[in-house]
Enzyme design. Sequence first.
Site, PDB file in Angstrom:
ATOM      1  CE1 TYR A  49      18.054  21.807 -17.734  1.00 51.09           C
ATOM      2  CE2 TYR A  49      17.568  19.483 -17.423  1.00 51.09           C
ATOM      3  CZ  TYR A  49      18.173  20.488 -18.147  1.00 51.09           C
ATOM      4  OH  TYR A  49      18.872  20.174 -19.286  1.00 51.09           O
ATOM      5  CE  LYS A  74      22.276  18.207 -18.551  1.00 44.24           C
ATOM      6  NZ  LYS A  74      20.952  17.866 -17.991  1.00 44.24           N
TER       7      LYS A  74
END
Length: 282
Positions: A49, A74
């Site tokens: 992201y 993540k």
Amino acid sequence: MNKMKLNDGTMIPSLGFGVFMVPDDGTCEQAVSTALKAGYRLIDTAAVYMNECGVGKAIAASGISREEIYITSKLWMQDYGYEEAKKGINRSLANLGVEYIDLYLLHQPYGDTAGAWKALEEGVKEGKIKSIGISNHTIGLLQKLMPHMSIIPAVNQMECNPFFQQTELHKYMQQYGIRLEAWFPLGHGDEKLLDDERLLGLAEKYGKDVGQIILRWHLQEGIIAIPKATSESHIKGNINIFDFNLTEAEMAMIRTLDTGKGTHNPEDMSNATSLAQLKVHD
């Protein structure tokens, strides 16, 4: 904030705040700050992201103790494999500006997931990570990885909403105590879902909007939901779901909305090629 127990004995907030596609130009930091003020305590980000730094800044500036905030991030495919994953974990810690991450996931099921999982397990032993899990793993992909695991995943983050309920996967994971966590819990703004007459009827009955009805359904199904929002009104609205309960008949009705079809099929291996082109660092 209600919490759910994971299979490793830790507790996770039942509703979180996601920052997928929220740019790290101050927008992410502001959105997370607004979410924390609204009462969210689970913040979900990811290396890919490219906004872990913004999340970290908002948390540091919040004045809320670190122990009260549950951070999920993540590992991206670029850092799969044992040695690279160890570096990826440290990079996430540095970006977030924290000493530990509450939940760290393998973001995709492609590449050397076994080597990456070994590094995540080591991260737990070293105290860098509290809980570990996976994302986008179907039953078949989970079964492929499980022989390489010493620690069973605490969470599997999957696309899930009333139109795509992941019923078979959810039932399979329950035997291992793996929690289902929903991305796109509101169907990514699917108008057919948000304009469904049956859900609109429930919204009118309870004085809520359809999004709140859907998030309440996730909660009562034992599914962790992580809706994304950037406007203050949506951020505050999404968390306002703890003052009512859907009846069992209403829950059963919502279960009938399942089409069994989502927007993403992790078992389509063409995804691996396209996703591998995304780089999160040099």
